[in-house]
Write a protein that holds these residues in place. Structure first.
Motif, PDB file in Angstrom:
ATOM      1  N   TYR A   1     -26.580   9.226   7.721  1.00 31.67           N
ATOM      2  CA  TYR A   1     -25.924   8.200   8.524  1.00 31.67           C
ATOM      3  C   TYR A   1     -24.517   7.923   7.993  1.00 31.67           C
ATOM      4  CZ  TYR A   1     -24.760   3.641  10.428  1.00 31.67           C
ATOM      5  OH  TYR A   1     -24.101   2.595  11.022  1.00 31.67           O
ATOM      6  N   GLU A   2     -24.392   7.757   6.690  1.00 33.34           N
ATOM      7  CA  GLU A   2     -23.076   7.489   6.097  1.00 33.34           C
ATOM      8  C   GLU A   2     -22.123   8.654   6.327  1.00 33.34           C
ATOM      9  OE1 GLU A   2     -21.629   4.786   4.863  1.00 33.34           O
ATOM     10  OE2 GLU A   2     -23.457   3.772   5.486  1.00 33.34           O
TER      11      GLU A   2
ATOM     12  N   ARG B   1     -20.905   8.596   9.918  1.00 30.69           N
ATOM     13  CA  ARG B   1     -19.955   7.513  10.193  1.00 30.69           C
ATOM     14  C   ARG B   1     -18.532   7.913   9.840  1.00 30.69           C
ATOM     15  NH1 ARG B   1     -21.028   2.420   7.199  1.00 30.69           N
ATOM     16  NH2 ARG B   1     -19.189   1.807   8.339  1.00 30.69           N
ATOM     17  N   LYS B   2     -18.383   8.754   8.842  1.00 33.16           N
ATOM     18  CA  LYS B   2     -17.057   9.150   8.374  1.00 33.16           C
ATOM     19  C   LYS B   2     -16.517  10.377   9.111  1.00 33.16           C
ATOM     20  CE  LYS B   2     -18.203   7.265   3.895  1.00 33.16           C
ATOM     21  NZ  LYS B   2     -18.702   7.544   2.566  1.00 33.16           N
TER      22      LYS B   2
END
Length: 93
Positions: A43-44, A47-48
């Motif tokens: 997920y992280e 996001r980027k």
């Protein structure tokens, strides 16, 4: 609560008669999801990530194809082709 009986008529029934659970029983099922570190890491990372134009076209084509009615005649190929064209709505009479 109102519900339907076996004859299809509306009548007053309680939640358990309708095959439902009581509020207390439903609350027992509500608990925090287990920790998922691999999912959190993905997920992280997502996001980027900035979508490229090509990735955006693929996502748009998928959206067009996935939301088309079954009998519309839209194919995956026509959905892909549609995202490369730009249609402008004309307000001219």
């Amino acid at each position: 609560m109102l519900g339907f009986n076996k004859n299809g008529e509306i009548e007053e029934v309680n939640c358990n008669q309708m095959g439902g659970n009581t509020m207390a029983e439903r609350k027992l099922a509500l608990k925090r999801a287990p920790k998922r570190p691999e999912l959190d890491a993905l997920y992280e990372k997502s996001r980027k990530h900035e979508l490229s134009n090509e990735e955006l076209k693929v996502q748009r084509a998928s959206f067009v194809y996935g939301n088309a009615p079954e009998d519309s005649g839209i194919t995956k190929e026509s959905a892909k082709a549609s995202v490369t064209r730009l249609r402008l709505k004309s307000n001219a009479v």
